[in-house]
Design a protein around this motif. Structure first.
Motif, mmCIF file in Angstrom:
data_model
loop_
_atom_site.group_PDB
_atom_site.id
_atom_site.type_symbol
_atom_site.label_atom_id
_atom_site.label_comp_id
_atom_site.label_asym_id
_atom_site.label_seq_id
_atom_site.Cartn_x
_atom_site.Cartn_y
_atom_site.Cartn_z
ATOM 1 N N THR A 10 0.843 -1.193 0.000
ATOM 2 C CA THR A 10 0.000 0.000 0.000
ATOM 3 C C THR A 10 0.879 1.244 0.000
ATOM 4 N N ALA A 11 0.639 2.132 -0.940
ATOM 5 C CA ALA A 11 1.406 3.381 -1.016
ATOM 6 C C ALA A 11 0.879 4.375 0.014
ATOM 7 N N ARG A 12 1.604 5.454 0.155
ATOM 8 C CA ARG A 12 1.293 6.469 1.171
ATOM 9 C C ARG A 12 -0.124 7.041 1.042
ATOM 10 N N ASN A 13 -0.636 7.130 -0.187
ATOM 11 C CA ASN A 13 -1.984 7.710 -0.359
ATOM 12 C C ASN A 13 -3.090 6.656 -0.224
ATOM 13 N N GLY A 14 -2.725 5.439 0.185
ATOM 14 C CA GLY A 14 -3.729 4.400 0.421
ATOM 15 C C GLY A 14 -3.984 3.510 -0.783
ATOM 16 N N LYS A 15 -3.479 3.884 -1.946
ATOM 17 C CA LYS A 15 -3.691 3.038 -3.125
ATOM 18 C C LYS A 15 -2.857 1.760 -2.993
ATOM 19 N N THR A 16 -3.439 0.634 -3.397
ATOM 20 C CA THR A 16 -2.714 -0.639 -3.291
ATOM 21 C C THR A 16 -2.200 -1.046 -4.674
ATOM 22 N N PHE A 17 -1.084 -1.759 -4.670
ATOM 23 C CA PHE A 17 -0.573 -2.252 -5.964
ATOM 24 C C PHE A 17 0.017 -3.651 -5.846
ATOM 25 N N HIS A 73 -5.435 5.920 -21.905
ATOM 26 C CA HIS A 73 -5.265 4.501 -22.275
ATOM 27 C C HIS A 73 -4.093 3.875 -21.525
ATOM 28 N N HIS A 74 -3.019 4.662 -21.384
ATOM 29 C CA HIS A 74 -1.844 4.130 -20.681
ATOM 30 C C HIS A 74 -2.193 3.790 -19.233
ATOM 31 N N GLY A 75 -3.024 4.633 -18.626
ATOM 32 C CA GLY A 75 -3.440 4.413 -17.242
ATOM 33 C C GLY A 75 -4.277 3.143 -17.111
ATOM 34 N N LYS A 76 -5.159 2.903 -18.099
ATOM 35 C CA LYS A 76 -6.028 1.712 -18.040
ATOM 36 C C LYS A 76 -5.209 0.433 -18.027
ATOM 37 N N ASP A 77 -4.046 0.474 -18.713
ATOM 38 C CA ASP A 77 -3.179 -0.712 -18.779
ATOM 39 C C ASP A 77 -2.541 -1.051 -17.431
ATOM 40 N N MET A 78 -2.628 -0.136 -16.490
ATOM 41 C CA MET A 78 -1.945 -0.347 -15.203
ATOM 42 C C MET A 78 -2.902 -0.768 -14.079
ATOM 43 N N LYS A 79 -4.135 -1.135 -14.454
ATOM 44 C CA LYS A 79 -5.104 -1.580 -13.434
ATOM 45 C C LYS A 79 -4.692 -2.948 -12.885
ATOM 46 N N GLY A 80 -4.908 -3.154 -11.578
ATOM 47 C CA GLY A 80 -4.547 -4.431 -10.971
ATOM 48 C C GLY A 80 -5.677 -5.437 -11.054
ATOM 49 N N THR A 81 -5.382 -6.711 -10.810
ATOM 50 C CA THR A 81 -6.407 -7.747 -10.760
ATOM 51 C C THR A 81 -6.922 -7.878 -9.329
ATOM 52 N N TRP A 82 -5.964 -7.857 -8.375
ATOM 53 C CA TRP A 82 -6.292 -8.056 -6.967
ATOM 54 C C TRP A 82 -6.219 -6.754 -6.171
ATOM 55 N N ALA A 83 -5.412 -5.849 -6.673
ATOM 56 C CA ALA A 83 -5.219 -4.560 -5.996
ATOM 57 C C ALA A 83 -5.660 -3.437 -6.934
#
Ligand code: BES
Ligand code: MG
Ligand code: ZN
Length: 500
Positions: free
Chosen positions: A334-341, A420-430
């Protein structure tokens, strides 16, 4: 090497070597001209024979010419008159340094007034002269038991001009400051991983800031954990070296003015982690902290030049190794802003440590955030080591960046970044994955990942210096043939000036 400015008529000087300049003619068969009337006559045959052609960076040494009170004369080419600019001067002065060094003289006097007669050019050229000499003189020999550069250390180069007013002297000393900051960062980049750990990088920042008015704060591992920097912490978990988060602050104007924030990737060694890299060329990954080193150099330069801006430099620093506690592919942080990756490739680590730094930067609601990182091999494929690719969606910032790069002479290239570039970075579990779901555009998808951590409406530009952070050939003669280049420090200083 030592170099200084002498305010005098060069004809009255006594020195073992005189350095003058030559220009090639714009018409093909016309002879070159030496920017010194007497020598044009004296060296007429050499000019006629095209031994002196005026080509940029050509350096022809006339030994024992015994011209006035100079034993030797070095003639250095500037290329075509119409094409002379600061970058040409920088390169020509690097040739002056090489020529003087190779000749074995201990002292040389450079005829500055031969470079230009225009009042408008004299200050930028004075700065470029100091930069060219200072940058060319850099070498990294401190780790060799035999110091091969003794000769070079003893060399004195005097820049001589009849017309050194206050502005000229300031421009010259700005060039000295800038090149010394670039060389400071180059050294950090050139030091090997065992001598340049996150702890040492932080100590270097603290040490270098003494007396400059820059305040340096260093967070250790415990503090990084407390500050919820899950990206930086996750990457560091594979190494026994503790991570560091370096904060450098300089206030050159009223405290109420929002700062400019520079963020640099400070990965002191990147083996790829569990997704380990191939062994060939892995030693180059000691340079993975050049973004951080160059941000440190930028903050120092801004402070030393006393620019009227408030700036903050942020350098997340860690090793990326494959120890038994290392992040495993599939792990989620989990990054500092709460987003998980999800970390689907542990070698895509730069974006994870930058994520936390960009969150922290955004919390200051700065005027602008600029980051520099050796982020992707894809950038090397796209642009090689000529241009630094940069990404921004802010048109005004793009204009500022282009203007800054024109002033500094560093080459940058605007790269595309769209949703479009951002959409490619979506996680499956996070929320996010640290690698793209698609093929190609590896630098743009990395930029899109970073963008997730930049506060809304904050102008932001990301510079991927993977190809330009270290020199690999002899493209620019004021850069080492192999080693850290100190890229973007000069451009970032120019950018900061636009906010002053
Ligand atoms: N530090 C490297 C990027 C790099 C590669 C810089 C080559 C200079 C030369 C970065 O951490 C990295 O390994 N990136 C990966 C990302 C990939 C796994 C999505 C890359 O570019 O291969
Ligand atoms: Mg990596
Ligand atoms: Zn890396």
């Amino acid at each position: 090497m030592l170099f200084d400015l002498i305010h005098k008529d060069i004809e009255t000087l006594t020195c073992p070597m005189l350095v003058v300049f030559s220009k090639s003619s714009s018409q093909k068969d016309k002879p070159a001209k030496i920017t010194h009337a007497d020598l044009n006559k004296k060296l007429a045959l050499a000019i006629e024979d095209k031994m002196v052609s005026g080509k940029l960076s050509e350096a022809i040494l006339f030994r024992e010419l015994n011209y006035k009170n100079f034993r030797h004369v070095l003639v250095v080419g500037l290329g075509k008159e119409s094409e002379i600019d600061s970058e040409v001067i920088r390169q020509a002065l690097a040739s002056v340094f090489e020529g003087a060094k190779n000749s074995g003289v201990k002292e040389a006097a450079v005829h500055f007034d031969g470079l230009t007669t225009s009042k408008k050019d004299s200050c930028p050229f004075a700065q470029a002269v100091a930069e060219g000499l200072g940058l060319a003189a850099y070498s990294m020999d401190e780790l060799k038991s035999t110091n091969s550069n003794k000769k070079e250390e003893e060399l004195k180069i005097h820049v001589v001009t009849k017309a050194a007013d206050k502005a000229f002297k300031t421009a010259f000393s700005d060039g000295v400051t800038l090149s010394s900051c670039v060389n400071f960062s180059r050294r950090l980049g050139d030091l090997p991983g065992n001598l340049m750990t996150p702890t040492i990088l932080a100590e270097s920042a603290v040490e270098s800031a003494k007396g400059t008015g820059v305040k340096v704060t260093v967070w250790d591992k415990a503090r990084i954990k407390k500050e919820k920097m899950g990206g930086l912490l996750g990457v560091s978990s594979g190494s026994s070296q503790e991570p560091r988060f370096i904060i450098m602050e300089y206030n050159g104007t009223a405290k109420t003015k929002k700062p400019l924030i520079f963020v640099g990737k400070g990965l002191t060694f990147d083996c790829g982690g569990i997704s380990i890299k191939p062994y060939a060329g892995m030693e180059e990954m000691k340079f993975d902290m050049c973004g951080g080193a160059n941000v440190i150099g930028t903050i120092l330069a801004i402070a030393k030049l006393k620019l009227k801006v408030n700036v903050i430099g942020l350098v997340p620093s860690t090793e990326n190794l494959a120890g038994s506690s290392a992040t495993k592919p599939g792990d989620i942080h989990t990054a500092r802003n709460g987003k998980t990756f999800e970390v689907n490739n542990t070698d895509a680590e730069g974006r994870l440590i930058l994520a936390d730094a960009l969150c922290y930067a955004s919390e200051h609601t700065p005027q602008v955030i600029v980051d520099a990182a050796t982020l992707t091999g894809a950038m090397v494929v796209a642009l090689g080591n000529i241009h630094t690719g940069y990404f921004t969606r802010n048109a005004q910032l793009k204009t500022k960046v282009e203007k800054a790069a024109i002033s500094s002479g560093e080459l940058v290239w605007n790269m595309p970044l769209v949703d479009h570039h951002g959409k490619d970075m979506k996680g499956t579990w996070a929320d996010l994955s640290n690698i793209s779901a698609g093929k190609g555009a590896g630098s743009a998808t990395a930029a899109a990942f970073l963008e997730q951590f930049v506060g809304e409406n904050i102008p932001w530009a990301h510079f991927d210096i993977a190809g330009t952070a270290w020199a690999t050939g002899n493209r620019l003669n004021y850069c080492p043939k192999k080693g850290a280049s100190g890229v973007l420090i000069r451009t970032f200083v120019e950018l900061a000036k636009q906010y002053a």
